[in-house]
Design a protein around this motif. Structure first.
Motif, mmCIF file in Angstrom:
data_model
loop_
_atom_site.group_PDB
_atom_site.id
_atom_site.type_symbol
_atom_site.label_atom_id
_atom_site.label_comp_id
_atom_site.label_asym_id
_atom_site.label_seq_id
_atom_site.Cartn_x
_atom_site.Cartn_y
_atom_site.Cartn_z
ATOM 1 N N PRO A 292 -3.257 -6.107 31.648
ATOM 2 C CA PRO A 292 -4.245 -6.331 30.585
ATOM 3 C C PRO A 292 -4.206 -5.235 29.529
ATOM 4 N N VAL A 293 -4.425 -5.643 28.287
ATOM 5 C CA VAL A 293 -4.572 -4.696 27.190
ATOM 6 C C VAL A 293 -5.950 -4.045 27.297
ATOM 7 N N ALA A 294 -5.998 -2.750 27.154
ATOM 8 C CA ALA A 294 -7.275 -2.039 27.219
ATOM 9 C C ALA A 294 -8.063 -2.250 25.927
ATOM 10 N N LEU B 49 -4.436 -9.573 24.151
ATOM 11 C CA LEU B 49 -4.149 -8.866 22.901
ATOM 12 C C LEU B 49 -5.443 -8.502 22.200
ATOM 13 N N THR B 50 -5.326 -7.588 21.254
ATOM 14 C CA THR B 50 -6.391 -7.294 20.300
ATOM 15 C C THR B 50 -5.823 -7.417 18.898
ATOM 16 N N GLY C 235 -10.264 -10.010 20.416
ATOM 17 C CA GLY C 235 -8.998 -10.227 21.097
ATOM 18 C C GLY C 235 -8.857 -11.614 21.682
ATOM 19 N N LEU C 236 -7.842 -11.753 22.529
ATOM 20 C CA LEU C 236 -7.534 -12.990 23.233
ATOM 21 C C LEU C 236 -7.461 -12.685 24.718
ATOM 22 N N VAL D 205 -1.884 -5.575 15.952
ATOM 23 C CA VAL D 205 -1.945 -6.564 17.019
ATOM 24 C C VAL D 205 -1.350 -5.889 18.249
ATOM 25 N N THR D 206 -2.206 -5.548 19.201
ATOM 26 C CA THR D 206 -1.796 -4.834 20.407
ATOM 27 C C THR D 206 -1.557 -5.834 21.519
ATOM 28 N N VAL D 207 -0.379 -5.771 22.157
ATOM 29 C CA VAL D 207 0.022 -6.756 23.161
ATOM 30 C C VAL D 207 0.381 -6.046 24.461
ATOM 31 N N PRO D 208 0.499 -6.771 25.585
ATOM 32 C CA PRO D 208 0.788 -6.118 26.865
ATOM 33 C C PRO D 208 2.163 -5.462 26.903
ATOM 34 N N GLU D 209 2.308 -4.556 27.830
ATOM 35 C CA GLU D 209 3.600 -3.925 28.069
ATOM 36 C C GLU D 209 4.639 -4.998 28.382
#
Length: 686
Positions: free
Chosen positions: A109-111, A621-622, A603-604, A118-122
């Motif tokens: 999960p994205v913190a 994501l955020t 986010g989503l 746009v922040t996405v998972p590793e």
């Protein structure tokens, strides 16, 4: 202990900025609640109705199998236990379970964060598919922030993308992307914008930036990347001045006639298109939501019920076109607030506004089919204390994509019955407005669909059928529909038939003179929202009754007034203000947020709806500063979202941007569509 960001201080609904409230909904939450009716609501009607448990003994609904069986349907169940929406706290909720999450949700999960990105998972990456202003029609120029024109914008991708749909195309590696363009924010579009005195050119650019876009996209073979195919013959722009046709039982009504259209069937434009839906016959549906804010000088009782301003509008369109002045054209606003149906495969077709589906602030319109092939469309009215609805067609869908089948299927949403929902709670004595679970361990109950109109027959005393369709809110008032906490997107699960209703928030719940908490809306001053899960009797979408329960009660999981379908709360992400929802190929529900009150950017999120991990919610994501996550599409290899109103924070202008997304410092902030996919090219979340 989980740590989240400090709470934001805001006087606006959810975590929205004042700027967003001005341009998106006309400061709806700062006006008097339009619904001042004294109709009953759930907590008051329980004593005079059958309880859900006794009711369910004679009407079975869909149920979920145990963890071993996953999501499955049980029809014609003889017992109350099988009939009810399955309870939390059973064996499948005994712990986190093994593995790395439900299939489709196996990502880190994205913190919560406030990154301007746009922040996405590793292990995932993303690309901007298309930005506001990119040319999609032949002859349209490249976007130039300093040389915008209405003519150019009419051939370019519109502003503030919301609902998205991807449809198949018989061209290798290509799909058809359809996007809503909900509203414009002229303060972030034009240098030196004077809100008190806009120019005609600025207003006409705003007209052209509203509406819908159809654009073919090309997928990259080895990843989930999407890129637009400019000037494809299917590409299309529909704006606030394009021709639309009113169809169905209210078309031609005196209530829809204007000086420019004495037929009451031809409308120029579509406005404030929010969420929508994709039909089984290959068209898209688009909900006209906060249309009221575009019309000045409203004065009638029906104008007030629909939220029209008694004075000037924010954008001042009424200065340049008399149809936006309700004092001069009192019926023009009646021609907005409908569900629009578009055929994206026919660029010469005229989109239709379907009057049989009723007129209100439409948020979503997602169909499913009955066993005999009739479409049922679920819809929310995004307003504090308003209602959610369904439409059951009287016609069956024809299979195939030949001309005869397509022409027939384009009539499916013109004939049928429109209903509104009335909910009853099981435990009214336990509801105190705090969000504390009732003694039976869940918020749940039964409900009925109250018929409003069928064709030219009204089921509402004192209202004609035409009045029911044009003034649907008043019809809901008269029959005592349940006042909800802003019902937004409403989506049926393609796997189970369960219907999920996103209730975003309602900070007026429980205030003096306003309805207090009930079991479906259990928190006063509700700033985080909830998601309701509904199961039709006998899993029949045309049924007149249903069971319901709250699937999620949003907020900080450390807050006792939150609930995640019974899943342990130390294993979920914090979530606030659910808005749009969608399903992935595995039956998981994905939720985008609008106005989070938890200090993080919107986010989503994905959440399992069945099995031992039911209720496990993970942030995927955020979005950037000031933005909202909209229109999620979850395919095998990609997730697609609309990043709406980036940089829309108080005090921001073109000269003083609050965000550098998507193109970096010194470039105009532009709403855009983004695709997210795994770096290794494999499927999402597996």
């Amino acid at each position: 202990m989980r740590r989240i960001l400090p709470l934001l201080s805001s006087n606006h609904a959810g975590g929205r900025s004042a700027l967003t409230c001005r341009y998106r909904c006309g400061d709806a939450c700062f006006h008097e609640v339009p619904n001042t009716s004294g109709n009953e609501y759930a907590g008051d009607i329980i004593a005079g109705t059958l309880s859900r448990r006794s009711m369910m003994r004679t009407a079975a609904v869909v149920t979920v199998a145990s963890a071993a069986g996953g999501a499955a349907l049980t029809q014609h169940a003889p017992s109350a236990q099988a009939a009810a929406v399955p309870a939390a706290g059973d064996a499948r909720h005994g712990g986190h379970g093994g593995g790395k999450g439900a299939r489709g949700l196996r990502f880190t999960p994205v913190a919560p964060n406030t990154a301007d990105a746009v922040t996405v998972p590793e292990g995932y990456t993303r690309n901007v598919v298309i930005r506001w202003g990119e040319p999609i029609l032949r002859g349209a120029p490249a976007f130039d922030a300093d040389r915008q024109s209405a003519e150019a914008q009419a051939g370019q991708f519109g502003y503030n993308n919301d609902f998205l749909s991807l449809l198949p195309l018989r061209e290798h590696g290509r799909q058809v992307l359809v996007a809503n363009h909900e509203y414009t924010d002229e303060q972030l579009m034009f240098k030196g914008y004077d809100a008190a005195d806009p120019t005609r050119e600025q207003v006409e650019i705003g007209w052209a930036a509203h509406g819908l876009s159809v654009v073919v996209v090309q997928e990259e073979r080895r990843s989930g990347k999407l890129t637009p195919v400019g000037r494809h013959w299917l590409n299309r722009r529909l704006t606030a001045t394009s021709e639309f046709r009113l169809t169905g039982p209210a078309a031609g009504s005196d209530l829809l006639k204007t000086s420019a259209d004495p037929s009451g069937t031809k409308v120029l434009g579509t406005l404030n298109n929010c969420a929508g839906g994709t039909t089984p016959w290959g068209t898209t549906l688009h909900g006209e939501e906060n249309f009221n804010q575009y019309f000045a000088n409203g004065s009638s009782a029906t104008d007030k019920r629909y939220g029209l301003s008694a004075g000037a509008t924010e954008r001042k369109w009424e200065r340049f076109d008399r149809r936006f002045d309700a004092a001069l054209e009192p019926n023009e606003s009646h021609r907005f607030g409908w569900v629009v149906e578009l055929d994206p495969y026919d660029p010469d077709s005229t989109p239709r506004k379907r009057t049989a589906l009723g007129r209100f602030k439409h948020e979503a319109a997602q169909p499913r089919l009955t066993r005999d092939g009739r479409p049922v469309v679920y819809m929310g009215d995004d307003e504090r204390f308003d209602y959610f609805y369904k439409f059951v067609s009287s016609r069956r869908m024809k299979k195939g994509d030949g001309r005869a089948a397509r022409e027939h299927n384009l009539t499916l949403l013109d004939e049928g019955t429109l209903y509104v929902a009335k909910l009853t709670g099981d435990s009214p004595q336990d509801i105190d407005g705090s969000g504390r679970l009732p003694n039976d361990g869940e918020f749940d109950g039964s409900g009925v669909w109250i018929p409003l109109a069928t064709g030219d027959v009204s089921h509402v005393p004192g209202m004609t059928a035409e009045e029911v369709y044009v003034f649907t809110r008043l019809a809901g008032d008269r029959v005592g529909a349940t006042k909800m906490d802003r019902p937004e997107d409403v989506e049926p699960s393609p796997r189970t038939g369960r219907v999920y209703v996103a209730l975003t928030n309602n900070t007026d719940r429980g205030k003096a003179g306003k309805p207090g908490a009930d079991e479906a809306n259990p928190r006063n001053l509700n700033k985080h929202g909830q998601i309701l899960e509904l199961a039709e009797h006998w899993d029949d979408p045309s049924s007149d009754g249903f069971a319901w329960r709250l699937f999620l009660v949003a907020g900080d999981p450390e807050d006792p007034a939150t609930y995640f379908a019974g899943y342990p709360k130390d294993g979920v992400s914090p979530i606030s203000c659910p808005d749009n929802v969608a399903f992935d190929p595995y039956g998981n529900l994905w939720i985008s947020t609008d106005g989070s009150q938890l200090g993080s950017h919107d986010g989503l999120f994905g959440v399992a709806t069945a099995g031992e991990r039911r209720g496990e919610l993970k942030q995927f994501l955020t979005v950037p500063k000031g933005a909202e996550t909209c229109g999620p599409i979850i395919q095998d290899r990609r997730v697609v979202v609309a990043v709406q109103h980036p940089g829309e924070v108080d005090g921001a202008t073109v000269e003083k941007p609050a965000s550098a997304w998507p193109d970096g410092p010194g470039r105009l902030v532009r709403p855009s569509v983004v695709a997210v996919y795994r770096k290794d090219g494999r499927d999402i979340g597996v």
